[in-house]
Design a protein around this motif. Sequence first.
Motif, PDB file in Angstrom:
ATOM      1  N   LEU A   1       0.832  -1.203   0.000  1.00 39.03           N
ATOM      2  CA  LEU A   1       0.000   0.000   0.000  1.00 39.03           C
ATOM      3  C   LEU A   1       0.866   1.253   0.000  1.00 39.03           C
ATOM      4  CD1 LEU A   1      -2.859   1.239   0.187  1.00 39.03           C
ATOM      5  CD2 LEU A   1      -2.638   1.119   2.674  1.00 39.03           C
ATOM      6  N   SER A   2       1.954   1.227   0.772  1.00 43.49           N
ATOM      7  CA  SER A   2       2.843   2.393   0.802  1.00 43.49           C
ATOM      8  C   SER A   2       3.491   2.621  -0.566  1.00 43.49           C
ATOM      9  CB  SER A   2       3.907   2.217   1.882  1.00 43.49           C
ATOM     10  OG  SER A   2       4.815   1.181   1.553  1.00 43.49           O
ATOM     11  N   PHE A   3       3.813   1.536  -1.284  1.00 46.18           N
ATOM     12  CA  PHE A   3       4.343   1.690  -2.640  1.00 46.18           C
ATOM     13  C   PHE A   3       3.314   2.378  -3.540  1.00 46.18           C
ATOM     14  CE2 PHE A   3       7.116  -2.338  -2.037  1.00 46.18           C
ATOM     15  CZ  PHE A   3       8.025  -1.596  -1.297  1.00 46.18           C
ATOM     16  N   ASP A   4       2.052   1.982  -3.405  1.00 46.56           N
ATOM     17  CA  ASP A   4       1.001   2.625  -4.208  1.00 46.56           C
ATOM     18  C   ASP A   4       0.905   4.116  -3.904  1.00 46.56           C
ATOM     19  OD1 ASP A   4       0.418   0.242  -5.380  1.00 46.56           O
ATOM     20  OD2 ASP A   4      -1.629   0.067  -4.613  1.00 46.56           O
ATOM     21  N   ILE A   5       1.090   4.478  -2.628  1.00 48.51           N
ATOM     22  CA  ILE A   5       0.961   5.887  -2.225  1.00 48.51           C
ATOM     23  C   ILE A   5       2.181   6.695  -2.649  1.00 48.51           C
ATOM     24  CG2 ILE A   5       0.786   7.449  -0.250  1.00 48.51           C
ATOM     25  CD1 ILE A   5      -0.744   5.206   1.209  1.00 48.51           C
ATOM     26  N   VAL A   6       3.371   6.159  -2.398  1.00 48.37           N
ATOM     27  CA  VAL A   6       4.608   6.928  -2.604  1.00 48.37           C
ATOM     28  C   VAL A   6       5.140   6.788  -4.016  1.00 48.37           C
ATOM     29  CG1 VAL A   6       7.008   7.187  -1.840  1.00 48.37           C
ATOM     30  CG2 VAL A   6       5.205   6.734  -0.159  1.00 48.37           C
ATOM     31  N   ALA A   7       5.191   5.548  -4.528  1.00 48.66           N
ATOM     32  CA  ALA A   7       5.801   5.296  -5.844  1.00 48.66           C
ATOM     33  C   ALA A   7       4.775   5.164  -6.957  1.00 48.66           C
ATOM     34  CB  ALA A   7       6.662   4.029  -5.777  1.00 48.66           C
ATOM     35  N   HIS A   8       3.484   5.273  -6.612  1.00 47.09           N
ATOM     36  CA  HIS A   8       2.398   5.228  -7.601  1.00 47.09           C
ATOM     37  C   HIS A   8       2.388   3.909  -8.374  1.00 47.09           C
ATOM     38  CE1 HIS A   8       1.784   9.409  -6.604  1.00 47.09           C
ATOM     39  NE2 HIS A   8       3.040   9.693  -6.959  1.00 47.09           N
ATOM     40  N   THR A   9       2.680   2.828  -7.663  1.00 46.16           N
ATOM     41  CA  THR A   9       2.502   1.502  -8.256  1.00 46.16           C
ATOM     42  C   THR A   9       1.009   1.169  -8.298  1.00 46.16           C
ATOM     43  OG1 THR A   9       2.852   0.534  -6.062  1.00 46.16           O
ATOM     44  CG2 THR A   9       4.769   0.686  -7.510  1.00 46.16           C
ATOM     45  N   GLY A  10       0.684  -0.021  -8.805  1.00 47.40           N
ATOM     46  CA  GLY A  10      -0.724  -0.342  -9.012  1.00 47.40           C
ATOM     47  C   GLY A  10      -1.172  -1.627  -8.348  1.00 47.40           C
ATOM     48  N   PHE A  11      -0.636  -1.906  -7.157  1.00 50.51           N
ATOM     49  CA  PHE A  11      -1.055  -3.141  -6.487  1.00 50.51           C
ATOM     50  C   PHE A  11      -2.536  -3.106  -6.112  1.00 50.51           C
ATOM     51  CE2 PHE A  11       3.530  -2.920  -5.522  1.00 50.51           C
ATOM     52  CZ  PHE A  11       3.920  -4.143  -6.045  1.00 50.51           C
TER      53      PHE A  11
END
Length: 555
Positions: free
Chosen positions: A223-233
């Motif tokens: 979830l943090s990757f989605d927030i910070v790095a704009h990934t799409g998990f």
Amino acid sequence: MTVASPNDFQDSLQPQGWLRYFSFSLDHKVIGIQYLVTGFLFYFIGGALAGVIRAELASPISDFVSRETYNEVLTLHGTVMIFLWIVPVVNGGFGNYLIPFYVGARDMAFPRLNAVAFWMIPPAGILLIGSYFITGAAQSGWTAYPPLSLTTPALGQVVWIVSVLLLGGSSIFGGINFIATVLKLRRPGLKLMQLPMYCWAMLGTSILVVLSTPVLAGTLLLLSFDIVAHTGFFNPALGGNVVVYQHLFWFYSHPAVYIMVLPAFGLVSEILPIHSRKPLFGYTTMVYSILAIVVLGLVVWAHHMFTSGTPPWMRLFFTIATSFIAVPTGIKFFNWLATLWGGKLALNSAMLFSCAFIVNFVFGGITGVALAQVPFDIHVHDTYFVVGHFHYIVYGGTVFVIFASIYHWYPKFTGRMPNEDLGRLHFLLTFVGFNLCFAPQHWLGLNGMPRRVAEYDPSFTTLNQISSVGALLMAISSLPFLYNVLVSAFKGQVAGDNPWNALTPEWLTSSPPPVENWIGAAPLVEHPYGYGVDEDALSVEAATGRDLWSGTGRR
């Protein structure tokens, strides 16, 4: 000639007196008190946040705080009460203090890891609370569901994730330590089926912690990757799947209910026999019911998702599994009643809170079975019925046992007795306030009032105001409790080593205990609930080469 151990030199450098509670102590008893005091500090913070929520809900319009602030307060309240209050206290607090006594050990299996696990909690809590004043707290609730957690202010949500990850790491360290201590540090001659029930409860809880908490940690990292790095998990705009997040989150968060409740089951199973002067009824069935709850607790998570597009076969499976988990829980309920039946009940503060726990938890369990049924759950999903049910489980169940345990083990912690009149006043205000606060919420939910919103239909005003009055009584109940525990520590009646005439090992040493728990060898207590066993029975057992009870306490 005695050879000094490396820890002896380490202990000689530790602060003494009350300063040791602010140190990196390796003594399991000090760490247990550190957990308890820190947990209660966060309890009062979480209670203040609950007061803001109930003040806002006293009227149907948003007029006490802004909508954004309400969302922040709601998120912080749930997170603080679960991760900073209940879980650390019933696991780390009482677990650290009692488990080494119960297995006949001098300390936990990994004392330094034990201290590290505690000292991860204060910075996590400061980080979480501080976010409200510095960056703005998270606004997506304690579940952090995407896409809401992806669209609310990012910085507060990331701070929330970091805080929960620290707290999850603390829980994992503690769980590993408890498993190793119970299984590997038992006194020679002490068998698993002779352990006090709290050991089994902590063993089952620790298994749940070790199996499920890493799943939450991995989920929050994604979830943090989605927030910070704009990934799409989990971001549907980028091909992510929000339902996958729900599966992963609830794979931890439903077992988290048992991570809070199972230790409470163990604690109340220690209190009831002592204050009813009867053996714990059905020891073996209680052990197997704990193990059954551990197994079933890992396969019921999707009943939180009946409205998330789950297919019919999945709904059927999780309805059946959730209904089955009521069976081992019901076994424990009848065992507690049978323990009380015909006993010489001492209606002191510890016993009153314990009996109230049984009443509250049965009501919460009945509404839980109702929520396991798909048609009913769809009707009341995301309404105040769920809020009422949840609080009857985690507050009416766990928190009532925490208070019972404080009154019961207070003489062991301090060497002095708490004031029973203040304790009974605390119980009365808490019991009345709790039921006044949360019972009406079931009716609100049945009639469609949604949770997690600050505004509602004016027809719900009266019941919400009754609920807010109950919350006020619960807040007032903290005053006699605080006065009691603080003043009694200095001016309370001297307790003696074993004021309850208990048989469990922690009472077979001085109060408070020495650094290594006993002077000399740890006692072998094979029957910690041997109340009412007469001398003739002991003689018969001795003649056949068996011991009903070994130790130095009184029956």
